[in-house]
Enzyme design. Structure first.
Site, PDB file in Angstrom:
ATOM      1  N   PRO A 252      -7.900  -2.875  45.684  1.00 47.43           N
ATOM      2  CA  PRO A 252      -6.909  -3.942  45.486  1.00 47.43           C
ATOM      3  C   PRO A 252      -6.136  -4.296  46.752  1.00 47.43           C
ATOM      4  O   PRO A 252      -6.210  -3.618  47.782  1.00 47.43           O
ATOM      5  CB  PRO A 252      -5.959  -3.347  44.434  1.00 47.43           C
ATOM      6  N   GLU A 253      -5.357  -5.337  46.617  1.00 52.22           N
ATOM      7  CA  GLU A 253      -4.450  -5.804  47.669  1.00 52.22           C
ATOM      8  C   GLU A 253      -3.476  -4.702  48.067  1.00 52.22           C
ATOM      9  O   GLU A 253      -2.870  -4.048  47.209  1.00 52.22           O
ATOM     10  CB  GLU A 253      -3.684  -7.022  47.138  1.00 52.22           C
TER      11      GLU A 253
END
Length: 348
Positions: free
Chosen positions: A47-48
């Protein structure tokens, strides 16, 4: 016989960071890479800002209250020439997999929301910085520029990616399509945890729409990967018992084919690794219908201009100097003998 098209096993890591702890988040990332590699994954997406975590306080705190958290965020951010990057590369090499890792990157005094691309031999082969931080994200991250529009030609296909709300930037998406993107890593935070009702669905619906549309419009596989929130995040923010502001869970992760249909997932709320087979021949069938940067394009009517140049804050012309005139001769201090025989210095 003609060309053959591989089937790539991909993994999407739906997990929470070890919040604001670079070393522990790196430890967790390496464990997850090892786990996915043991399952045969050839591509593993995170993820980010997985390292050191997404700055959720920008949505829940005033800038003044968030300042100490930013200081900790800055101290735990990732530099390219660092042990963190070398460890992720080593984990990718050991797993024999390509890895796309979301990090907060530190370059001088500015932080960037970045995706780092590692080859299956552990080499750092690419970086994408988010072109425009979204809304209050601008209080913690700087902007990327033209050099951050990246599609990498690898042994498993042409890899590209965007971060969160960049998926509303249609020209950025089309730039990747025009560069031949075949596998797209869409990295987001678990923002759906910033709501009391886990079934409200707004942010998850937005994510699903953006990911599925890019898959079809770009004729690419999309690995949509989001984080989730754990108790550690809430405790660090000092928001225990305030589920109207942030709760445990969140996120929406899935693997989507170029026809817009699900290959794996979607998955929400709890930590897991999703796996899916990317049959690259599927791209051919969708290109037959609508090759958006090919036979379905109309460059006589609509055309994209992409500037791949970096945008430095300073440009050097000539050589740096001391600021003194070129012919200036400094008077050298003269050494004189004092009556007691000790040397003294006087001006010229």
């Amino acid at each position: 016989m003609g060309d053959s098209y591989p089937v790539i096993k991909a993994a999407v890591v739906h997990a929470a960071s070890e919040f604001l702890d670079r070393e522990k988040s790196t430890d967790k990332a390496c464990r997850l890479i090892e786990e996915a590699g043991a399952q045969g994954a050839q591509l593993i997406a995170f993820p980010e800002s997985f390292i050191p975590g997404y700055p959720f306080w920008i949505w829940t705190h005033t800038p003044t209250r968030g300042a100490p958290l930013f200081a900790e965020f800055f101290a735990n951010s990732v530099e390219l020439d660092s042990d963190c990057v070398r460890r992720i590369g080593a984990a990718a090499r050991k797993a024999g997999a390509y890895v796309v890792m979301g990090v907060t990157e530190r370059d001088g005094g500015t932080l960037y929301n970045s995706q780092l691309y590692f080859s299956d031999t552990g080499e750092l082969i690419g970086r994408h910085r988010k072109l425009q931080p979204t809304h209050v994200e601008r209080t913690v991250w700087g902007r990327g520029d033209g050099k951050d529009v990246v599609v990498l030609d690898t042994a498993i296909g042409k890899l590209g990616g965007l971060i969160c709300w960049e998926h509303t930037m249609d020209l950025a998406r089309y730039a990747l399509t025009s560069m031949g993107e075949q596998i797209h890593i869409a990295a987001w935070p678990g923002i759906s945890a910033l709501t009391h009702d886990p079934n409200s669905g707004f942010f998850n619906d937005v994510t699903a729409s953006a990911a599925r549309h890019h898959a079809l419009a770009g004729q690419t596989f999309v690995l949509n990967v989001q984080s989730c929130v754990n108790e550690q995040v809430i405790e660090k923010l000092g928001l225990q018992g305030q589920e109207d502001m942030i709760r445990v869970g969140g996120g929406w992760s899935a693997i989507i084919g170029p026809n817009g249909l699900f290959v794996a997932g979607p998955h929400t709320e709890t930590e897991t690794i999703l796996y899916g087979d990317l049959d690259m021949q599927q791209i051919v069938y969708i290109k037959y219908i609508c090759d958006s940067a090919g036979h379905y394009a109309r460059p006589d009517v609509l055309r994209l201009l992409t500037n791949f140049d970096a945008q430095p804050v300073a440009e050097q012309v000539g050589e740096p100097s001391s600021g003194l005139p070129a012919d200036f001769k400094s008077a050298k201090p003269q050494r004189e003998e004092s009556p007691d025989g000790e040397g003294t210095v006087s001006g010229g």
